[in-house]
Write a protein that holds these residues in place. Structure first.
Motif, PDB file in Angstrom:
ATOM      1  N   GLU A 373       0.752  -1.337   0.014  1.00  0.00           N
ATOM      2  CA  GLU A 373       0.120  -0.003   0.294  1.00  0.00           C
ATOM      3  C   GLU A 373       1.019   1.246   0.102  1.00  0.00           C
ATOM      4  O   GLU A 373       1.711   1.713   0.887  1.00  0.00           O
ATOM      5  N   ILE A 374       0.492   2.097  -0.907  1.00  0.00           N
ATOM      6  CA  ILE A 374       1.359   3.252  -1.177  1.00  0.00           C
ATOM      7  C   ILE A 374       0.534   4.582  -1.107  1.00  0.00           C
ATOM      8  O   ILE A 374      -0.448   4.686  -1.833  1.00  0.00           O
ATOM      9  N   VAL A 375       0.951   5.809  -0.503  1.00  0.00           N
ATOM     10  CA  VAL A 375       0.356   6.826  -0.355  1.00  0.00           C
ATOM     11  C   VAL A 375       1.163   7.893  -0.998  1.00  0.00           C
ATOM     12  O   VAL A 375       2.249   8.031  -0.528  1.00  0.00           O
ATOM     13  N   LEU A 376       0.741   8.531  -2.009  1.00  0.00           N
ATOM     14  CA  LEU A 376       1.508   9.658  -2.774  1.00  0.00           C
ATOM     15  C   LEU A 376       0.937  11.221  -2.043  1.00  0.00           C
ATOM     16  O   LEU A 376      -0.101  11.294  -2.009  1.00  0.00           O
ATOM     17  N   CYS A 377       1.810  11.932  -1.659  1.00  0.00           N
ATOM     18  CA  CYS A 377       1.371  13.188  -0.956  1.00  0.00           C
ATOM     19  C   CYS A 377       1.277  14.222  -1.961  1.00  0.00           C
ATOM     20  O   CYS A 377       2.370  14.532  -2.468  1.00  0.00           O
ATOM     21  N   ILE A 378       0.347  14.783  -2.500  1.00  0.00           N
ATOM     22  CA  ILE A 378       0.185  15.613  -3.533  1.00  0.00           C
ATOM     23  C   ILE A 378      -0.041  16.937  -2.871  1.00  0.00           C
ATOM     24  O   ILE A 378      -1.181  17.083  -1.974  1.00  0.00           O
ATOM     25  N   THR A 379       0.738  18.006  -2.925  1.00  0.00           N
ATOM     26  CA  THR A 379       0.834  19.136  -1.871  1.00  0.00           C
ATOM     27  C   THR A 379       0.456  20.483  -2.764  1.00  0.00           C
ATOM     28  O   THR A 379       0.311  21.445  -1.751  1.00  0.00           O
ATOM     29  N   GLY A 380       0.270  20.755  -3.982  1.00  0.00           N
ATOM     30  CA  GLY A 380       0.096  21.835  -4.538  1.00  0.00           C
ATOM     31  C   GLY A 380      -0.523  21.908  -5.615  1.00  0.00           C
ATOM     32  O   GLY A 380      -0.685  20.763  -6.311  1.00  0.00           O
ATOM     33  N   ASN A 381      -1.252  22.988  -5.883  1.00  0.00           N
ATOM     34  CA  ASN A 381      -2.162  22.845  -7.572  1.00  0.00           C
ATOM     35  C   ASN A 381      -1.581  23.227  -8.765  1.00  0.00           C
ATOM     36  O   ASN A 381      -0.686  24.476  -8.718  1.00  0.00           O
ATOM     37  N   GLY A 382      -1.750  22.501  -9.745  1.00  0.00           N
ATOM     38  CA  GLY A 382      -1.083  22.905 -10.928  1.00  0.00           C
ATOM     39  C   GLY A 382      -1.594  24.270 -11.658  1.00  0.00           C
ATOM     40  O   GLY A 382      -0.725  24.812 -12.394  1.00  0.00           O
ATOM     41  N   LEU A 383      -2.471  24.795 -11.122  1.00  0.00           N
ATOM     42  CA  LEU A 383      -3.022  26.164 -11.827  1.00  0.00           C
ATOM     43  C   LEU A 383      -1.920  27.184 -11.287  1.00  0.00           C
ATOM     44  O   LEU A 383      -1.947  28.194 -11.919  1.00  0.00           O
ATOM     45  N   LYS A 384      -1.004  27.111 -10.420  1.00  0.00           N
ATOM     46  CA  LYS A 384      -0.008  28.063  -9.816  1.00  0.00           C
ATOM     47  C   LYS A 384       1.116  27.815 -10.662  1.00  0.00           C
ATOM     48  O   LYS A 384       2.030  28.815 -10.674  1.00  0.00           O
ATOM     49  N   THR A 385       1.346  26.692 -11.425  1.00  0.00           N
ATOM     50  CA  THR A 385       2.498  26.545 -12.092  1.00  0.00           C
ATOM     51  C   THR A 385       2.179  26.133 -13.517  1.00  0.00           C
ATOM     52  O   THR A 385       2.871  25.116 -14.068  1.00  0.00           O
ATOM     53  N   GLN A 386       1.452  26.819 -14.212  1.00  0.00           N
ATOM     54  CA  GLN A 386       0.890  26.486 -15.633  1.00  0.00           C
ATOM     55  C   GLN A 386       2.193  26.655 -16.673  1.00  0.00           C
ATOM     56  O   GLN A 386       2.204  25.608 -17.545  1.00  0.00           O
ATOM     57  N   ASP A 387       3.028  27.472 -16.290  1.00  0.00           N
ATOM     58  CA  ASP A 387       4.223  27.502 -17.420  1.00  0.00           C
ATOM     59  C   ASP A 387       4.843  26.235 -17.465  1.00  0.00           C
ATOM     60  O   ASP A 387       5.565  25.925 -18.647  1.00  0.00           O
ATOM     61  N   ALA A 388       5.020  25.490 -16.376  1.00  0.00           N
ATOM     62  CA  ALA A 388       5.747  24.484 -16.549  1.00  0.00           C
ATOM     63  C   ALA A 388       5.341  23.222 -17.465  1.00  0.00           C
ATOM     64  O   ALA A 388       6.175  22.680 -18.119  1.00  0.00           O
ATOM     65  N   VAL A 389       3.941  23.349 -17.603  1.00  0.00           N
ATOM     66  CA  VAL A 389       3.514  22.100 -18.464  1.00  0.00           C
ATOM     67  C   VAL A 389       3.011  22.791 -19.833  1.00  0.00           C
ATOM     68  O   VAL A 389       2.817  21.904 -20.645  1.00  0.00           O
ATOM     69  N   PHE A 390       2.972  23.885 -19.955  1.00  0.00           N
ATOM     70  CA  PHE A 390       2.458  24.454 -21.257  1.00  0.00           C
ATOM     71  C   PHE A 390       2.938  23.918 -22.367  1.00  0.00           C
ATOM     72  O   PHE A 390       2.290  23.282 -23.345  1.00  0.00           O
ATOM     73  N   ASP A 391       4.239  23.959 -22.736  1.00  0.00           N
ATOM     74  CA  ASP A 391       5.017  23.457 -23.636  1.00  0.00           C
ATOM     75  C   ASP A 391       4.639  22.018 -24.107  1.00  0.00           C
ATOM     76  O   ASP A 391       4.964  21.530 -25.210  1.00  0.00           O
ATOM     77  N   ALA A 392       4.365  21.427 -22.925  1.00  0.00           N
ATOM     78  CA  ALA A 392       4.219  19.807 -23.033  1.00  0.00           C
ATOM     79  C   ALA A 392       3.080  19.641 -23.778  1.00  0.00           C
ATOM     80  O   ALA A 392       2.639  18.330 -24.079  1.00  0.00           O
ATOM     81  N   LEU A 393       2.127  20.368 -23.738  1.00  0.00           N
ATOM     82  CA  LEU A 393       0.632  20.104 -24.135  1.00  0.00           C
ATOM     83  C   LEU A 393       0.475  20.438 -25.661  1.00  0.00           C
ATOM     84  O   LEU A 393       0.797  21.357 -26.223  1.00  0.00           O
ATOM     85  N   ASP A 394      -0.464  19.541 -26.271  1.00  0.00           N
ATOM     86  CA  ASP A 394      -0.718  19.467 -27.572  1.00  0.00           C
ATOM     87  C   ASP A 394      -2.011  20.282 -27.898  1.00  0.00           C
ATOM     88  O   ASP A 394      -3.013  19.800 -27.714  1.00  0.00           O
ATOM     89  N   ILE A 395      -1.805  21.653 -27.911  1.00  0.00           N
ATOM     90  CA  ILE A 395      -3.146  22.526 -28.162  1.00  0.00           C
ATOM     91  C   ILE A 395      -3.132  22.831 -29.526  1.00  0.00           C
ATOM     92  O   ILE A 395      -2.418  23.642 -30.126  1.00  0.00           O
ATOM     93  N   PRO A 396      -4.286  22.109 -30.373  1.00  0.00           N
ATOM     94  CA  PRO A 396      -4.245  22.607 -31.682  1.00  0.00           C
ATOM     95  C   PRO A 396      -4.634  23.984 -32.285  1.00  0.00           C
ATOM     96  O   PRO A 396      -5.482  24.754 -31.422  1.00  0.00           O
TER      97      PRO A 396
END
Ligand SMILES: *Cc1c(COP(=O)(O)O)cnc(C)c1O
Ligand SMILES: [Zn+2]
Length: 420
Positions: A373-396
């Motif tokens: 049994e494994i618990v992952l602690c997710i501690t913060g919200n992605g809307l605060k660091t949008q720039d980090a993922v923007f380039d990795a997304l395929d937005i047509p």
């Protein structure tokens, strides 16, 4: 009614006990101070029947928190969901996985809301009117928001290269945001000087022993949400290194007061970014003490503390519990963020991506067994660091507003026109 069951603050190096006050280190050896409790008194005072009548927020465990009276700041913080994550489990090749989702914590969408509500409630008990913090972002947001609702004057000191969204999400509450051209560690040093000179309450400096106790509530909630038992593995992100230790302390306390009969055997696993990995490097290299990272360089700014205050204790705990630590590159962090979003519908910030990426590495290396049994602690919200993922997304690109253009883009074969 006093709900105070703490006995004082104890030096983690020499054991000397201090009365509760706005200091964070021992005057003899500079060891960090930690709040100590009288568990024999808490045991009869906090029962599961009593807990059942309380609202689902972090203050349901108030006997295990260091306030003299009732909380006056952040009464609604905590009580976040523990989610069974079967789709992420499939992707990682494990059987039983949960995520503790503090990306939806109230009011500022990170686990820092827990530590700030304790620190600011304590600041008010000490009669302080001006508060602040040194921050890598989330702490700034939370101190600014909660101090605003409590009517406290606020100074927030941050490294100048912080994400725009985190500066915005601090200034909006009316806090004075001061950007310093230096690293987090340099910012922290200035805060220490201000706190000592003016007697203001800096939540992670002179109020740090109280602040850190708030992290325990994440551990209390995990155990309660699992039906009063401990998971076999917890993967926690590490910045200053307090959270990982406090989750474990929380489990130990629940055992001490008889809420969970079995002793704690949970293995603690620490996650950092490769661009700022003093604690994971310490664990992996076998050194007893971490080597500070002078110039952190990672998209995971929320974990970028080069000289972590609790680094020594985090590494020690990880070793003692039989866990391990790892770090993730920026590319792996982005992959972790998108994997979590696409499997579980949870958009976490870079620290969440780090935790997922590190869990993946530890599982693939055979360190975390696939059938436990494994618990992952997710501690913060992605809307605060949008720039980090923007380039990795395929937005047509945009298309003409026609069915044909849609079918073309979606790769659908244009069908015969339907008869109406
Ligand atoms: C501060 C922070 C942490 C780590 O907390 P420490 O107790 O300093 O180790 C983890 N995740 C996020 C998102 C944070 O803001
Ligand atoms: Zn000491």
């Amino acid at each position: 009614m006093s709900s105070d069951f703490s006995t004082g603050m104890k030096c983690r190096v020499c054991g000397k006990v201090y009365p509760k006050s706005a200091i964070n280190f021992c005057v003899d050896d500079f060891g960090p101070l930690e709040v100590a409790y009288d568990y024999a008194r808490i045991k009869p005072a906090l029962t599961k029947a009593k807990l059942d009548k309380r609202p689902w927020n972090m203050w349901r465990y108030r006997e295990l928190l260091p306030l003299d009276g009732e909380p006056t700041v952040g009464e609604h913080v905590g009580g976040t969901p523990l989610i069974r994550a079967d789709r992420l489990a499939d992707a990682l090749g494990v059987e039983r996985l949960w995520i503790k989702n503090d990306a939806v914590n109230f009011p500022t969408l990170s686990f820092k809301d827990r530590v700030v509500s304790v620190a600011l409630s304590k600041a008010r008990e000490f009669g302080m009117r001006t508060v602040g913090c040194a921050s890598t972002g989330n702490l700034a947001n939370s101190v600014a928001a909660q101090a605003a609702s409590a009517g406290l004057e606020t100074f927030i000191l941050v490294p100048a290269d912080l994400e725009r969204t985190k500066i915005l999400g601090t200034a909006v509450y009316g806090a004075k945001v001061i950007k310093l051209t230096g690293t987090y560690d340099e910012v922290n040093r200035v805060c220490t000087q201000i706190a000592m000179k003016y007697g203001w309450g800096f939540v992670n400096v002179n109020l740090r022993p109280f602040y850190a106790e708030g992290s325990k509530t994440m551990g209390f909630e995990i155990a309660e949400e699992l039906g009063w038992r401990f998971p076999q593995h917890v993967v926690s992100p590490m910045a200053g290194g307090a959270l990982i230790g406090k989750i474990h302390k929380a489990f130990t306390e629940l055992h001490n007061i008889g809420f969970v009969e079995t002793p704690v055997t949970t293995k603690m696993w620490g996650a950092q970014a490769t661009g700022c990995n003093p604690i994971s490097d310490c664990v992996k290299s076998g050194r007893e003490r971490h080597k500070p990272v002078r110039k952190p360089n990672t998209i995971c700014k929320s974990l970028a503390i080069g000289d972590p205050a609790d680094g020594y204790f985090a590494a020690k705990l990880i070793r003692e519990t039989g866990g391990w630590a790892e770090d993730a590159t920026d590319a792996e962090i982005v992959e972790g963020m998108t994997l979590l979003a696409r499997t579980e519908g949870v958009f976490a910030e870079t620290a969440g991506g780090t935790t997922v990426a590190v869990a993946k590495k530890l599982i693939e290396a055979g360190r975390i067994p696939r059938d436990e049994e494994i618990v992952l602690c997710i501690t913060g919200n992605g809307l605060k660091t949008q720039d980090a993922v923007f380039d990795a997304l395929d937005i047509p690109e945009s298309i003409a507003p026609t069915l044909a253009a849609f079918e073309d883009l979606a790769g659908l074969k244009a069908a015969e026109p339907a008869l109406v």
